[in-house]
Enzyme design. Structure first.
Site, mmCIF file in Angstrom:
data_model
loop_
_atom_site.group_PDB
_atom_site.id
_atom_site.type_symbol
_atom_site.label_atom_id
_atom_site.label_comp_id
_atom_site.label_asym_id
_atom_site.label_seq_id
_atom_site.Cartn_x
_atom_site.Cartn_y
_atom_site.Cartn_z
ATOM 1 N N GLN A 38 1.509 13.202 2.916
ATOM 2 C CA GLN A 38 2.888 12.805 2.610
ATOM 3 C C GLN A 38 3.225 13.132 1.159
ATOM 4 O O GLN A 38 2.639 12.561 0.243
ATOM 5 C CB GLN A 38 3.052 11.311 2.880
ATOM 6 C CG GLN A 38 4.435 10.755 2.636
ATOM 7 C CD GLN A 38 4.500 9.266 2.955
ATOM 8 O OE1 GLN A 38 3.512 8.541 2.816
ATOM 9 N NE2 GLN A 38 5.653 8.794 3.381
ATOM 10 N N GLY A 39 4.167 14.038 0.930
ATOM 11 C CA GLY A 39 4.555 14.440 -0.418
ATOM 12 C C GLY A 39 5.802 13.718 -0.891
ATOM 13 O O GLY A 39 6.891 14.312 -0.919
ATOM 14 N N SER A 98 -2.272 10.825 -0.363
ATOM 15 C CA SER A 98 -3.462 10.455 0.404
ATOM 16 C C SER A 98 -3.925 11.608 1.287
ATOM 17 O O SER A 98 -3.127 12.211 2.013
ATOM 18 C CB SER A 98 -3.164 9.238 1.285
ATOM 19 O OG SER A 98 -2.814 8.118 0.505
ATOM 20 N N GLU A 156 6.352 3.296 9.289
ATOM 21 C CA GLU A 156 5.082 3.036 8.608
ATOM 22 C C GLU A 156 4.490 1.669 8.953
ATOM 23 O O GLU A 156 3.288 1.477 8.876
ATOM 24 C CB GLU A 156 5.286 3.144 7.095
ATOM 25 C CG GLU A 156 4.014 3.314 6.316
ATOM 26 C CD GLU A 156 4.281 3.759 4.889
ATOM 27 O OE1 GLU A 156 3.329 4.199 4.232
ATOM 28 O OE2 GLU A 156 5.429 3.667 4.427
ATOM 29 N N SER A 184 5.228 -0.348 -4.289
ATOM 30 C CA SER A 184 4.612 -1.413 -5.076
ATOM 31 C C SER A 184 5.222 -2.761 -4.732
ATOM 32 O O SER A 184 6.322 -2.850 -4.166
ATOM 33 C CB SER A 184 4.803 -1.134 -6.573
ATOM 34 O OG SER A 184 6.177 -1.262 -6.916
#
Length: 381
Positions: free
Chosen positions: A122-123, A157, A240, A363
């Protein structure tokens, strides 16, 4: 036979022989373990029809209900089956292609994901932008029937083992924030793509920096129309937090049991303060499961509630506290690594890697902003 019974029986039969060595391998902080055997296992799952359960049948899935998907992930975790190497393809880009891709894109990209033949990364995140996806500076321009991409992604990742990357890039010169972005599908094995692993505190490297210096992909490899990347990217993020979270919690239960076992062995369980923290951690784990079940109920009804937003914030903060508790119950032995060579035990790895839980995939600070603004309707600070 229910699907739960079917998968339990299949796993008991096939997690044997050459694949018995794959049990328990992989997962956060341990993605370096047994990649080849886990990739072979991914393909075995695909051959047997145990990948992409929720996908439509026309694209190789089973159209499994949310309840059946939960059953699969729970039984998979209970069997200590290896961590999936194709989860980004199956859980993120696959559903995005199904919902936002063309029929040609579906025929090209979905079968290799289902068979475990192509892995994805995933970019999204970039230096200086972090969780602020609208701050993307990676750029792409159309040239001779191809997108030419220049920029940098970070904390990517599994980029070092991925065949493809879905990249958010700015394709309209002069555009700002969420406007002018496009969602590109980019092959990793080409000139102009450089992957640099990031060594973590655990000594492992599952996150990477990815540099695009004139990398190319076909003009047709854009999901949605050019300039609609923000909308498609938000859809990907919506996939997700799915049924796999309940399987994840079985892994959490296993880690918690290891912490309790260690506390009894070291005598930490006799400390009233640590004993209180152990009880509190157990209670919060039960709350986490109940909230996940409530989330599944709202998703199956097609009406996602606020519990969807708080899920990642809750589990990541809990897991970090569990890591701190794991270190505390070890006492002095938790300060010394096994070696040589430098080697962490399970609880030391839990402590160090769980520091990242509240950063990746949004975050905690960003999650709280999302809950405040989008769920509670509070004004921006």
């Amino acid at each position: 036979m229910t699907l739960r019974e079917e998968i339990r029986s299949w796993l008991a039969e096939h997690l044997s022989g050459e694949f018995s060595a794959a049990r328990g391998l992989g997962g956060p902080g341990r993605e370096h373990e047994g990649h080849d055997i886990r990739l072979a296992w991914e393909r075995r799952l695909g051959e047997a029809g145990w990948t992409c359960l929720g996908w439509p049948k026309e694209y190789g899935g089973r159209e499994a209900t949310l309840e059946d998907q939960v059953a699969f992930h729970e039984e998979y975790a209970r069997a200590a089956a290896p961590a999936r190497v194709g989860h980004i393809g199956e859980g993120l880009i696959g559903p995005t292609v199904i919902d936002h891709g063309t029929e040609e894109q579906r025929r090209r990209f979905l079968p290799p994901i289902r068979r475990g033949e192509e892995l994805w990364c995933q970019g999204y995140s970039e230096p200086g932008a972090g969780s602020d996806l609208a701050g993307v500076q990676t750029r792409a321009r159309l040239q001779d029937g191809e997108w030419v991409i220049t920029g940098q992604k970070v904390w990517t990742s599994l980029a070092h083992v991925a065949d493809w990357c879905f990249v958010i890039a700015r394709t309209e010169p002069g555009s700002q924030r969420h406007r002018g972005l496009s969602y590109l599908l980019v092959p990793m094995d080409q000139p102009g793509v450089e992957v640099r692993p990031i060594v973590q505190m655990t000594g492992t490297s599952e996150f990477n920096e990815v540099f695009f210096d004139g990398a190319r992909t076909a003009a047709a490899n854009v999901l949605g129309a050019p300039g609609e990347g923000w909308r498609v990217a938000m859809a990907t993020l919506g996939y997700e937090r799915g049924a796999s979270t309940l399987g994840q919690q079985i892994g959490f239960q296993r880690e918690y049991a290891k912490v309790v076992e260690t506390a009894r062995r070291t005598g930490a369980a006799r400390d009233p303060v640590l004993r209180d923290r152990l009880v509190q951690s157990w209670l919060e784990l039960q709350i986490m499961r109940l909230n996940a079940l409530r989330t599944m109920t709202s998703l199956s009804a097609g009406e996602p509630g606020p519990e969807v937003s708080i899920g990642k914030l809750y589990w990541s903060e809990w897991h970090r506290r569990l890591g701190e508790l794991a270190q505390a119950v070890q006492g002095r032995e938790g300060l010394v690594a096994d070696g040589p060579p430098y080697e962490l035990n399970d609880l030391q790895r839990l402590y160090l890697f769980s520091r990242a839980d509240t950063i990746y995939a949004g975050s905690s600070e960003i999650q709280r902003n999302i809950i405040a603004e989008r769920t509670l309707g509070l004004p921006k600070g």
